[in-house]
Design a protein around this motif. Sequence first.
Motif, PDB file in Angstrom:
ATOM      1  N   ARG A   1      15.344   7.415   7.825  1.00 26.66           N
ATOM      2  CA  ARG A   1      14.892   8.484   8.728  1.00 26.66           C
ATOM      3  C   ARG A   1      13.589   8.096   9.404  1.00 26.66           C
ATOM      4  O   ARG A   1      13.406   8.351  10.592  1.00 26.66           O
ATOM      5  CB  ARG A   1      14.703   9.789   7.971  1.00 26.66           C
ATOM      6  N   SER A   2      12.691   7.471   8.671  1.00 24.92           N
ATOM      7  CA  SER A   2      11.413   7.051   9.227  1.00 24.92           C
ATOM      8  C   SER A   2      11.619   6.010  10.324  1.00 24.92           C
ATOM      9  O   SER A   2      10.996   6.081  11.374  1.00 24.92           O
ATOM     10  CB  SER A   2      10.530   6.485   8.122  1.00 24.92           C
ATOM     11  N   ASN A   3      12.496   5.044  10.070  1.00 22.94           N
ATOM     12  CA  ASN A   3      12.788   4.017  11.078  1.00 22.94           C
ATOM     13  C   ASN A   3      13.438   4.626  12.309  1.00 22.94           C
ATOM     14  O   ASN A   3      13.095   4.259  13.433  1.00 22.94           O
ATOM     15  CB  ASN A   3      13.679   2.931  10.485  1.00 22.94           C
ATOM     16  N   ALA A   4      14.368   5.550  12.098  1.00 21.93           N
ATOM     17  CA  ALA A   4      15.031   6.206  13.227  1.00 21.93           C
ATOM     18  C   ALA A   4      14.012   7.026  14.013  1.00 21.93           C
ATOM     19  O   ALA A   4      14.035   7.048  15.242  1.00 21.93           O
ATOM     20  CB  ALA A   4      16.171   7.083  12.736  1.00 21.93           C
ATOM     21  N   SER A   5      13.110   7.675  13.300  1.00 22.35           N
ATOM     22  CA  SER A   5      12.094   8.491  13.927  1.00 22.35           C
ATOM     23  C   SER A   5      11.145   7.629  14.769  1.00 22.35           C
ATOM     24  O   SER A   5      10.806   7.979  15.893  1.00 22.35           O
ATOM     25  CB  SER A   5      11.315   9.234  12.844  1.00 22.35           C
ATOM     26  N   ALA A   6      10.736   6.485  14.224  1.00 25.02           N
ATOM     27  CA  ALA A   6       9.856   5.565  14.963  1.00 25.02           C
ATOM     28  C   ALA A   6      10.553   5.032  16.204  1.00 25.02           C
ATOM     29  O   ALA A   6       9.947   4.920  17.266  1.00 25.02           O
ATOM     30  CB  ALA A   6       9.421   4.420  14.059  1.00 25.02           C
ATOM     31  N   SER A   7      11.828   4.728  16.070  1.00 22.43           N
ATOM     32  CA  SER A   7      12.600   4.234  17.210  1.00 22.43           C
ATOM     33  C   SER A   7      12.706   5.307  18.295  1.00 22.43           C
ATOM     34  O   SER A   7      12.562   5.018  19.485  1.00 22.43           O
ATOM     35  CB  SER A   7      13.996   3.814  16.738  1.00 22.43           C
ATOM     36  N   GLU A   8      12.916   6.536  17.871  1.00 20.90           N
ATOM     37  CA  GLU A   8      13.011   7.636  18.832  1.00 20.90           C
ATOM     38  C   GLU A   8      11.685   7.828  19.564  1.00 20.90           C
ATOM     39  O   GLU A   8      11.656   7.995  20.785  1.00 20.90           O
ATOM     40  CB  GLU A   8      13.409   8.918  18.099  1.00 20.90           C
ATOM     41  N   LEU A   9      10.581   7.753  18.826  1.00 21.64           N
ATOM     42  CA  LEU A   9       9.268   7.893  19.451  1.00 21.64           C
ATOM     43  C   LEU A   9       9.013   6.753  20.438  1.00 21.64           C
ATOM     44  O   LEU A   9       8.503   6.981  21.533  1.00 21.64           O
ATOM     45  CB  LEU A   9       8.159   7.954  18.405  1.00 21.64           C
ATOM     46  N   ARG A  10       9.364   5.527  20.063  1.00 18.04           N
ATOM     47  CA  ARG A  10       9.190   4.390  20.996  1.00 18.04           C
ATOM     48  C   ARG A  10       9.959   4.633  22.292  1.00 18.04           C
ATOM     49  O   ARG A  10       9.433   4.393  23.383  1.00 18.04           O
ATOM     50  CB  ARG A  10       9.666   3.089  20.344  1.00 18.04           C
TER      51      ARG A  10
ATOM     52  N   TRP B   1       9.160  16.919  20.494  1.00 19.70           N
ATOM     53  CA  TRP B   1       9.515  16.057  19.367  1.00 19.70           C
ATOM     54  C   TRP B   1       8.490  16.154  18.238  1.00 19.70           C
ATOM     55  O   TRP B   1       8.851  16.138  17.065  1.00 19.70           O
ATOM     56  CB  TRP B   1       9.654  14.614  19.867  1.00 19.70           C
ATOM     57  N   VAL B   2       7.203  16.279  18.559  1.00 21.50           N
ATOM     58  CA  VAL B   2       6.160  16.311  17.526  1.00 21.50           C
ATOM     59  C   VAL B   2       5.804  17.718  17.067  1.00 21.50           C
ATOM     60  O   VAL B   2       5.100  17.877  16.074  1.00 21.50           O
ATOM     61  CB  VAL B   2       4.852  15.599  17.962  1.00 21.50           C
ATOM     62  N   ALA B   3       6.286  18.733  17.754  1.00 25.39           N
ATOM     63  CA  ALA B   3       5.890  20.119  17.480  1.00 25.39           C
ATOM     64  C   ALA B   3       6.031  20.474  16.002  1.00 25.39           C
ATOM     65  O   ALA B   3       7.108  20.392  15.429  1.00 25.39           O
ATOM     66  CB  ALA B   3       6.714  21.078  18.328  1.00 25.39           C
ATOM     67  N   GLY B   4       4.903  20.816  15.394  1.00 20.68           N
ATOM     68  CA  GLY B   4       4.896  21.292  14.022  1.00 20.68           C
ATOM     69  C   GLY B   4       5.193  20.267  12.942  1.00 20.68           C
ATOM     70  O   GLY B   4       5.342  20.620  11.781  1.00 20.68           O
ATOM     71  N   ASP B   5       5.282  18.998  13.279  1.00 27.61           N
ATOM     72  CA  ASP B   5       5.615  17.960  12.299  1.00 27.61           C
ATOM     73  C   ASP B   5       4.431  17.003  12.175  1.00 27.61           C
ATOM     74  O   ASP B   5       4.192  16.175  13.054  1.00 27.61           O
ATOM     75  CB  ASP B   5       6.871  17.218  12.747  1.00 27.61           C
ATOM     76  N   LYS B   6       3.693  17.122  11.087  1.00 30.27           N
ATOM     77  CA  LYS B   6       2.469  16.327  10.897  1.00 30.27           C
ATOM     78  C   LYS B   6       2.743  14.824  10.883  1.00 30.27           C
ATOM     79  O   LYS B   6       1.949  14.045  11.399  1.00 30.27           O
ATOM     80  CB  LYS B   6       1.759  16.733   9.605  1.00 30.27           C
ATOM     81  N   GLN B   7       3.862  14.404  10.283  1.00 28.45           N
ATOM     82  CA  GLN B   7       4.176  12.969  10.257  1.00 28.45           C
ATOM     83  C   GLN B   7       4.447  12.447  11.661  1.00 28.45           C
ATOM     84  O   GLN B   7       3.990  11.366  12.025  1.00 28.45           O
ATOM     85  CB  GLN B   7       5.376  12.692   9.359  1.00 28.45           C
ATOM     86  N   ARG B   8       5.199  13.207  12.436  1.00 26.32           N
ATOM     87  CA  ARG B   8       5.472  12.784  13.811  1.00 26.32           C
ATOM     88  C   ARG B   8       4.191  12.792  14.642  1.00 26.32           C
ATOM     89  O   ARG B   8       3.981  11.919  15.484  1.00 26.32           O
ATOM     90  CB  ARG B   8       6.528  13.678  14.444  1.00 26.32           C
ATOM     91  N   GLN B   9       3.331  13.765  14.421  1.00 25.70           N
ATOM     92  CA  GLN B   9       2.069  13.819  15.151  1.00 25.70           C
ATOM     93  C   GLN B   9       1.204  12.606  14.828  1.00 25.70           C
ATOM     94  O   GLN B   9       0.611  12.002  15.723  1.00 25.70           O
ATOM     95  CB  GLN B   9       1.332  15.114  14.814  1.00 25.70           C
ATOM     96  N   ALA B  10       1.154  12.230  13.541  1.00 26.94           N
ATOM     97  CA  ALA B  10       0.383  11.051  13.146  1.00 26.94           C
ATOM     98  C   ALA B  10       0.968   9.789  13.770  1.00 26.94           C
ATOM     99  O   ALA B  10       0.220   8.917  14.241  1.00 26.94           O
ATOM    100  CB  ALA B  10       0.359  10.925  11.623  1.00 26.94           C
ATOM    101  N   ALA B  11       2.302   9.700  13.810  1.00 32.44           N
ATOM    102  CA  ALA B  11       2.956   8.538  14.429  1.00 32.44           C
ATOM    103  C   ALA B  11       2.626   8.471  15.916  1.00 32.44           C
ATOM    104  O   ALA B  11       2.358   7.394  16.461  1.00 32.44           O
ATOM    105  CB  ALA B  11       4.469   8.603  14.211  1.00 32.44           C
ATOM    106  N   LEU B  12       2.620   9.618  16.577  1.00 34.33           N
ATOM    107  CA  LEU B  12       2.262   9.660  17.992  1.00 34.33           C
ATOM    108  C   LEU B  12       0.809   9.238  18.187  1.00 34.33           C
ATOM    109  O   LEU B  12       0.497   8.487  19.116  1.00 34.33           O
ATOM    110  CB  LEU B  12       2.496  11.056  18.572  1.00 34.33           C
ATOM    111  N   GLY B  13      -0.075   9.687  17.314  1.00 36.86           N
ATOM    112  CA  GLY B  13      -1.482   9.284  17.410  1.00 36.86           C
ATOM    113  C   GLY B  13      -1.647   7.780  17.311  1.00 36.86           C
ATOM    114  O   GLY B  13      -2.391   7.170  18.076  1.00 36.86           O
TER     115      GLY B  13
END
Length: 94
Positions: A8-17, A43-55
Amino acid sequence: MMRSRTARSNASASELRNLMRRVIAAGSDQAALATAVKQIENWVAGDKQRQAALGQMAAAAMERGAGSEAAQKQIKTWKEKFSEKEPAPENKEK
């Protein structure tokens, strides 16, 4: 279970890229940029992990100077909003 989280983390990183590429590729097309920005914001709304990845990704994009001036302005906003702040150095000498 761990494999599932990693996948899920890899898929999430790929989606963000892929989303970030749209921001960078928008160039001077304000409508395309606005659409790409909205997609990332959703995509990042309310998700701290996604927000950190975006940062983290925003910081890397800033270092490379990726995207148009308008894209850089938005990327800088994300960097400032979602990047982890470095703790103040502690003075261990007494």
